[in-house]
Scaffold this motif. Sequence first.
Motif, PDB file in Angstrom:
ATOM      1  N   LEU A 208      -6.763   4.556   7.445  1.00  0.00           N
ATOM      2  CA  LEU A 208      -7.489   4.135   6.326  1.00  0.00           C
ATOM      3  C   LEU A 208      -7.119   4.831   5.006  1.00  0.00           C
ATOM      4  CD1 LEU A 208     -11.301   4.219   7.743  1.00  0.00           C
ATOM      5  CD2 LEU A 208      -9.638   2.160   7.505  1.00  0.00           C
ATOM      6  N   ALA A 209      -6.446   4.036   4.020  1.00  0.00           N
ATOM      7  CA  ALA A 209      -5.918   4.757   2.953  1.00  0.00           C
ATOM      8  C   ALA A 209      -7.157   5.396   2.199  1.00  0.00           C
ATOM      9  CB  ALA A 209      -5.194   3.732   2.267  1.00  0.00           C
ATOM     10  N   SER A 210      -8.182   4.911   2.217  1.00  0.00           N
ATOM     11  CA  SER A 210      -9.454   5.581   1.400  1.00  0.00           C
ATOM     12  C   SER A 210      -9.885   6.762   2.045  1.00  0.00           C
ATOM     13  CB  SER A 210     -10.495   4.821   1.295  1.00  0.00           C
ATOM     14  OG  SER A 210     -10.801   4.402   2.403  1.00  0.00           O
ATOM     15  N   ASP A 211      -9.605   7.068   3.155  1.00  0.00           N
ATOM     16  CA  ASP A 211      -9.965   8.353   3.588  1.00  0.00           C
ATOM     17  C   ASP A 211      -8.981   9.326   3.376  1.00  0.00           C
ATOM     18  OD1 ASP A 211     -12.111   7.314   4.781  1.00  0.00           O
ATOM     19  OD2 ASP A 211     -11.791   7.435   6.949  1.00  0.00           O
TER      20      ASP A 211
ATOM     21  N   ARG B 274      -7.004   9.410   0.900  1.00  0.00           N
ATOM     22  CA  ARG B 274      -7.088   9.650  -0.508  1.00  0.00           C
ATOM     23  C   ARG B 274      -8.113  11.022  -0.708  1.00  0.00           C
ATOM     24  NH1 ARG B 274      -8.614   4.917  -2.464  1.00  0.00           N
ATOM     25  NH2 ARG B 274     -10.727   5.329  -2.509  1.00  0.00           N
ATOM     26  N   VAL B 275      -9.183  10.838  -0.127  1.00  0.00           N
ATOM     27  CA  VAL B 275     -10.072  11.592  -0.098  1.00  0.00           C
ATOM     28  C   VAL B 275      -9.636  13.263   0.518  1.00  0.00           C
ATOM     29  CG1 VAL B 275     -12.053  12.808   0.727  1.00  0.00           C
ATOM     30  CG2 VAL B 275     -12.122  10.375   0.034  1.00  0.00           C
TER      31      VAL B 275
ATOM     32  N   TYR C 233     -12.999  11.265   9.722  1.00  0.00           N
ATOM     33  CA  TYR C 233     -11.993  10.394   9.116  1.00  0.00           C
ATOM     34  C   TYR C 233     -11.176   9.583   9.948  1.00  0.00           C
ATOM     35  CZ  TYR C 233     -13.147  13.979   5.216  1.00  0.00           C
ATOM     36  OH  TYR C 233     -13.564  14.701   4.521  1.00  0.00           O
TER      37      TYR C 233
ATOM     38  N   GLN D  85       0.859  -1.257   0.048  1.00  0.00           N
ATOM     39  CA  GLN D  85       0.027  -0.053  -0.049  1.00  0.00           C
ATOM     40  C   GLN D  85       0.850   1.283   0.047  1.00  0.00           C
ATOM     41  OE1 GLN D  85      -3.604   0.375   0.151  1.00  0.00           O
ATOM     42  NE2 GLN D  85      -2.903   2.295  -0.416  1.00  0.00           N
TER      43      GLN D  85
END
Length: 269
Positions: free
Chosen positions: A77-80, A82-83, A128, A60
């Motif tokens: 959390l990588a998705s958070d 990214r946002v 987040y 990751q």
Amino acid sequence: MFRNNYDNDAITFSPQGRIFQIEYASEAVKQGSVTVGLCSKSHVVLVALKRNAEDLSSYQKKIINVDTHLGVSLAGLASDARVLTNFMKRQALASKMTYGRPIPVERIVEQIGDRAQTNTQNYSNRPYGVGLLVAGVDDTGPHLFEFQPSGMTQEMVACAIGARSQMARTYLERNLDAFAGCSREELMTHGLRALKESLNQDKELTVENASVGVVGWSVTNGKKGKLEGFKLYDGEEMGPLLEKALEGSAAKGEGETEGEGQAESMDTS
């Protein structure tokens, strides 16, 4: 996980003054792989440990370039992340288009802090689940900021977040006085050694699981020179950096062992 009547949303305080959703988000940061940040008078360095979910997957990405003068590393959390980093990229671009200059580091950190704090005031949102270390340089010098899920931000000289980060923080505290005068290479070496301190005994830093990001000013005869844009070291580029950091660490460990042996021989004589 234990549930109660006060953890169904992020806007309700418990009788003890706690917001459990924020605490749960902070726990996600503690479960993330460790990342370390260090700041000197001329440079800022981010060092991160990458994870892969399984042997068949890639590692990751942990360090993200936001602008030529700005980058972040994440734990959680990588998705958070990214946002938030996409939001930071838009703000950095807007500053260049509107004012013709890079956005100041403190300003963009305040903006993501405000964005995160707003999520704790709306019933339909959640905090987040990611912590960030923001590294950048501007007209006032190099800066390192820590961002927390609550929206709190603070400037740091050195910082470590993520799983087993306490071991890295101990190393940073022990060598804190040396960071201000460090060169670019010395600062990266300290960062990798701090990261190594946080590993389990059966794990090692490799070119696959470690990455480094650095940004700062060139220094000539003690004077600030040109901007050295944010540079990410990954993959095979990590080889020379790891070799230098781990060799120095091993030599130091051997010296300490010899010193302990001499002290024991003196005690027994």
